[in-house]
Design a protein around this motif. Structure first.
Motif, PDB file in Angstrom:
ATOM      1  N   VAL A 380       0.555 -14.252   2.082  1.00 59.78           N
ATOM      2  CA  VAL A 380      -0.439 -13.410   2.756  1.00 59.78           C
ATOM      3  C   VAL A 380       0.197 -12.476   3.775  1.00 59.78           C
ATOM      4  CG1 VAL A 380      -0.945 -15.110   4.559  1.00 59.78           C
ATOM      5  CG2 VAL A 380      -2.667 -13.429   3.939  1.00 59.78           C
ATOM      6  N   MET A 381       1.262 -12.908   4.432  1.00 56.46           N
ATOM      7  CA  MET A 381       1.838 -12.103   5.498  1.00 56.46           C
ATOM      8  C   MET A 381       2.364 -10.762   4.986  1.00 56.46           C
ATOM      9  SD  MET A 381       1.298 -13.706   8.248  1.00 56.46           S
ATOM     10  CE  MET A 381       2.332 -12.751   9.351  1.00 56.46           C
ATOM     11  N   SER A 382       2.883 -10.746   3.777  1.00 56.47           N
ATOM     12  CA  SER A 382       3.430  -9.508   3.227  1.00 56.47           C
ATOM     13  C   SER A 382       2.359  -8.630   2.597  1.00 56.47           C
ATOM     14  CB  SER A 382       4.502  -9.838   2.182  1.00 56.47           C
ATOM     15  OG  SER A 382       3.947 -10.595   1.121  1.00 56.47           O
ATOM     16  N   MET A 383       1.137  -9.127   2.527  1.00 50.51           N
ATOM     17  CA  MET A 383       0.055  -8.388   1.882  1.00 50.51           C
ATOM     18  C   MET A 383      -1.008  -7.898   2.856  1.00 50.51           C
ATOM     19  SD  MET A 383      -0.303 -11.001  -1.347  1.00 50.51           S
ATOM     20  CE  MET A 383      -1.859 -10.317  -1.886  1.00 50.51           C
ATOM     21  N   LEU A 384      -0.944  -8.337   4.115  1.00 52.57           N
ATOM     22  CA  LEU A 384      -1.971  -7.964   5.092  1.00 52.57           C
ATOM     23  C   LEU A 384      -2.024  -6.461   5.305  1.00 52.57           C
ATOM     24  CD1 LEU A 384      -1.660 -10.699   7.861  1.00 52.57           C
ATOM     25  CD2 LEU A 384      -3.655 -10.265   6.416  1.00 52.57           C
ATOM     26  N   ARG A 385      -3.216  -5.962   5.523  1.00 52.27           N
ATOM     27  CA  ARG A 385      -3.432  -4.551   5.801  1.00 52.27           C
ATOM     28  C   ARG A 385      -4.148  -4.391   7.146  1.00 52.27           C
ATOM     29  NH1 ARG A 385       0.133  -4.315   2.826  1.00 52.27           N
ATOM     30  NH2 ARG A 385       0.328  -3.127   0.888  1.00 52.27           N
ATOM     31  N   PRO A 386      -4.139  -3.195   7.738  1.00 55.91           N
ATOM     32  CA  PRO A 386      -4.604  -3.022   9.121  1.00 55.91           C
ATOM     33  C   PRO A 386      -6.018  -3.517   9.396  1.00 55.91           C
ATOM     34  CG  PRO A 386      -3.430  -1.070   8.408  1.00 55.91           C
ATOM     35  CD  PRO A 386      -3.556  -1.948   7.203  1.00 55.91           C
ATOM     36  N   ALA A 387      -6.926  -3.387   8.435  1.00 57.94           N
ATOM     37  CA  ALA A 387      -8.303  -3.822   8.679  1.00 57.94           C
ATOM     38  C   ALA A 387      -8.461  -5.330   8.625  1.00 57.94           C
ATOM     39  CB  ALA A 387      -9.248  -3.166   7.677  1.00 57.94           C
ATOM     40  N   GLY A 388      -7.435  -6.043   8.144  1.00 57.69           N
ATOM     41  CA  GLY A 388      -7.478  -7.500   8.149  1.00 57.69           C
ATOM     42  C   GLY A 388      -7.577  -8.151   6.802  1.00 57.69           C
ATOM     43  N   GLY A 389      -7.794  -7.374   5.734  1.00 56.63           N
ATOM     44  CA  GLY A 389      -7.769  -7.930   4.393  1.00 56.63           C
ATOM     45  C   GLY A 389      -6.380  -7.813   3.801  1.00 56.63           C
ATOM     46  N   VAL A 390      -6.276  -8.015   2.488  1.00 53.47           N
ATOM     47  CA  VAL A 390      -4.973  -7.961   1.839  1.00 53.47           C
ATOM     48  C   VAL A 390      -4.979  -6.930   0.719  1.00 53.47           C
ATOM     49  CG1 VAL A 390      -4.453 -10.364   2.384  1.00 53.47           C
ATOM     50  CG2 VAL A 390      -5.491  -9.795   0.171  1.00 53.47           C
ATOM     51  N   ALA A 391      -3.790  -6.476   0.374  1.00 58.41           N
ATOM     52  CA  ALA A 391      -3.577  -5.623  -0.790  1.00 58.41           C
ATOM     53  C   ALA A 391      -3.402  -6.502  -2.020  1.00 58.41           C
ATOM     54  CB  ALA A 391      -2.349  -4.745  -0.575  1.00 58.41           C
ATOM     55  N   PRO A 392      -3.425  -5.933  -3.228  1.00 57.72           N
ATOM     56  CA  PRO A 392      -3.197  -6.748  -4.427  1.00 57.72           C
ATOM     57  C   PRO A 392      -1.851  -7.456  -4.443  1.00 57.72           C
ATOM     58  CG  PRO A 392      -4.252  -4.696  -5.028  1.00 57.72           C
ATOM     59  CD  PRO A 392      -3.881  -4.572  -3.576  1.00 57.72           C
ATOM     60  N   GLY A 393      -0.866  -6.921  -3.734  1.00 56.78           N
ATOM     61  CA  GLY A 393       0.433  -7.567  -3.679  1.00 56.78           C
ATOM     62  C   GLY A 393       1.323  -6.916  -2.654  1.00 56.78           C
ATOM     63  N   ALA A 394       2.431  -7.592  -2.337  1.00 57.05           N
ATOM     64  CA  ALA A 394       3.365  -7.048  -1.348  1.00 57.05           C
ATOM     65  C   ALA A 394       4.033  -5.777  -1.848  1.00 57.05           C
ATOM     66  CB  ALA A 394       4.431  -8.094  -1.008  1.00 57.05           C
ATOM     67  N   GLY A 395       4.120  -5.626  -3.163  1.00 62.72           N
ATOM     68  CA  GLY A 395       4.721  -4.432  -3.730  1.00 62.72           C
ATOM     69  C   GLY A 395       3.738  -3.309  -3.995  1.00 62.72           C
ATOM     70  N   TRP A 396       2.508  -3.486  -3.563  1.00 65.71           N
ATOM     71  CA  TRP A 396       1.484  -2.458  -3.752  1.00 65.71           C
ATOM     72  C   TRP A 396       1.769  -1.270  -2.838  1.00 65.71           C
ATOM     73  CZ3 TRP A 396      -1.976  -2.399  -7.580  1.00 65.71           C
ATOM     74  CH2 TRP A 396      -3.067  -1.511  -7.510  1.00 65.71           C
ATOM     75  N   ARG A 397       1.178  -0.134  -3.152  1.00 68.51           N
ATOM     76  CA  ARG A 397       1.389   1.054  -2.332  1.00 68.51           C
ATOM     77  C   ARG A 397       0.971   0.798  -0.881  1.00 68.51           C
ATOM     78  NH1 ARG A 397      -3.281   2.157  -5.467  1.00 68.51           N
ATOM     79  NH2 ARG A 397      -1.914   2.845  -7.153  1.00 68.51           N
ATOM     80  N   THR A 398       1.704   1.357   0.057  1.00 67.36           N
ATOM     81  CA  THR A 398       1.432   1.139   1.481  1.00 67.36           C
ATOM     82  C   THR A 398       0.469   2.207   1.984  1.00 67.36           C
ATOM     83  OG1 THR A 398       3.438   2.389   2.008  1.00 67.36           O
ATOM     84  CG2 THR A 398       3.616  -0.020   1.940  1.00 67.36           C
ATOM     85  N   ASP A 399      -0.785   2.065   1.594  1.00 65.71           N
ATOM     86  CA  ASP A 399      -1.797   3.054   1.933  1.00 65.71           C
ATOM     87  C   ASP A 399      -2.790   2.564   2.976  1.00 65.71           C
ATOM     88  OD1 ASP A 399      -3.124   1.181   0.436  1.00 65.71           O
ATOM     89  OD2 ASP A 399      -3.629   2.519  -1.218  1.00 65.71           O
TER      90      ASP A 399
END
Length: 481
Positions: A380-399
């Protein structure tokens, strides 16, 4: 019942895992700082009218529904606004749009008697099952998710991924989760109807394409076959059967689902390499062209074989059960060997993790794969996003965008492995980032705004499944709010 233990499972799978204690582990790599991408909210939610009409709400419409329904309250509608008519062009933002079922005149939406009849039917449907989260702070979230699922399931069993044009299709993966969520809330007939649709579109060799047209007439594009659909369909079929207690109804469900189960099992067995026991690469929930085998393909296929094993054993079809058991044992060992030592990354060759770490845990596997509990807690730590949810993966686009289905998968993993506070925390986040109409959007922007389609059926079904798992924890003695 929930994942009843059979003679075969006892012999094959061993003891259950111990509950995890914390979500994130020391040493996890945080996600890189993202850019703040902007995505529109394509619609605010959905509504139903009459017996079968489904409407998509414009993004600037905060719907007021009659209690226990997705029926618009006529008293809250503006007749002058409705007088311009429904949107015949199916635009993305401006007007109400009928997207399925009978055509409507706008004055039908203002008819209080028709609205009451439709709402009464919806409340009767709710009362026929269980409302997930009832009596907790998640009561409204659970009812809303269940109502959105119900609205998005057409009379032929087609479970739409979302109401917007580019999502108005049936994904076998999403539909499998919808069927499981129906079964877990006492709506087995609806679950069977959804699985019937999957069987109706299944290819002659038992495979599934990535998605289908909702009238079952074929596929909308050339995305091609996607093998995780077979795994999810088998997992879902066992989840449905496992919820049926009446012996006669259970036997009838076995017979009804046998064509889907047999075809899917044969297809999965045929995919596995005789030497490595692993399947070939396939597109998975990332919906991108495969370059190598992913955990997002291998783990669902393992879940499907485990489901097939339980189905066949429950029906006393022992030859078929033995085939599924042998394949499940070999695939489980192969996934543990190839993915486990690297912390269950997305790709078999290694690299970053993704949300498929949750697929290696209950409720998808009867017991967690070796090391998988630590992997999902650290991922989860590598997938967290600013709003508090997660991206599909750590290698997902950093948007900067959080995705609700992957966030909900973490909630379900927490609930299924005894991490009650973790599951509740993710549910709180999902609850707080709904649209004004109460729908769970596909995405949440860095500033916390809901974006893209709303509701997304996969996210809604995952919320329902998470709340059902928490109810199991309550029944087992856990204290919930």
């Amino acid at each position: 019942m929930r994942f009843a233990t059979t003679r075969w499972r006892l012999a094959v799978l061993g003891a259950a895992i111990a509950p995890v204690v914390v979500l994130a582990t020391a040493g996890a790599t945080p996600a890189p700082l993202p850019t703040d991408a902007q995505v529109d909210l394509y619609q605010d939610g959905v509504a139903t009218a009459g017996a079968d009409s489904l409407l998509r709400l414009p993004r600037d419409m905060a719907a007021t529904y009659l209690d226990g329904s997705r029926v618009l309250d006529p008293a809250a509608l503006d007749p002058a606004w409705l007088a311009t008519g429904l949107d015949p062009a199916d635009g993305e933002v401006d007007r109400l749009t009928v997207i399925a079922g009978s055509t409507l005149a706008t004055d039908q939406l203002l008819d209080p008697r028709a609205a009451r009849r439709a709402a009464d039917a919806s409340r009767a449907w709710l009362a026929a099952g269980d409302v997930p989260g009832a009596g907790t702070r998640f009561a409204d979230l659970g009812e809303s998710a269940l109502l959105d699922m119900h609205a998005m399931t057409l009379t032929n069993g087609a479970s739409l991924a979302a109401a917007s044009p580019r999502w108005r299709y049936v994904w076998p993966r999403d539909s499998s989760f919808t069927a499981a969520a129906y079964a877990r809330t006492g709506h087995v007939d609806d679950a069977l109807r959804v699985l019937d649709f999957l069987r109706s579109v299944q290819e002659p060799d038992g495979s599934f394409h990535a998605r289908y047209l909702p009238d079952a007439s074929g596929v909308p594009d050339e995305r091609g076959l996607q093998s995780d659909g077979n795994g999810w369909a088998l997992w879902s079929a066992w989840t449905v059967i496992d919820e049926i207690e009446d012996p006669g109804e259970r036997a009838a469900a076995h017979e009804r689902l046998a064509p889907l189960v047999d075809a899917s099992t044969d297809y999965v067995l045929g995919l596995l390499d005789p030497e490595t026991a692993l399947p070939p690469p396939s597109s998975d929930y990332w919906e991108v062209h495969p370059t190598e085998l992913t955990l997002g393909t291998a783990a669902p296929l393992l879940a499907g074989l485990e489901g097939a094993l339980s189905i066949y054993a429950d029906a006393e079809r022992w030859d078929r059960a033995a085939d599924a058991a042998r394949a499940a044992l070999r695939l489980r060992a192969a996934v543990e060997e190839r993915f486990g030592p690297q912390g269950y990354p997305r790709h078999a060759s290694g690299g970053p993790q993704d949300a498929a770490t949750t697929f290696a845990l209950p409720p998808f596997q009867p017991t967690a794969l070796s090391g998988a509990d630590e992997a999902w807690r650290s991922s989860v730590m590598s997938m967290l996003r600013p709003a508090g949810g997660v991206a599909p993966g750590a290698g997902w686009r950093t948007d900067g965008i959080s995705w609700t289905p992957q966030t909900a998968l973490f909630a379900l993993a927490g609930a299924s492995t005894g991490e009650i506070e973790v599951a509740e925390s993710w549910l709180d986040w999902l609850d707080q980032h709904r649209t004004a109409s109460g729908a769970i959007p596909e995405k949440v922007l860095a500033d916390g705004s809901p974006a893209a389609v709303a509701p997304l059926t996969w996210s809604a079904s995952l919320v329902v499944l998470t709340l059902a798992e928490l109810e199991d924890q309550r029944a087992a003695g856990a204290t919930l709010p």
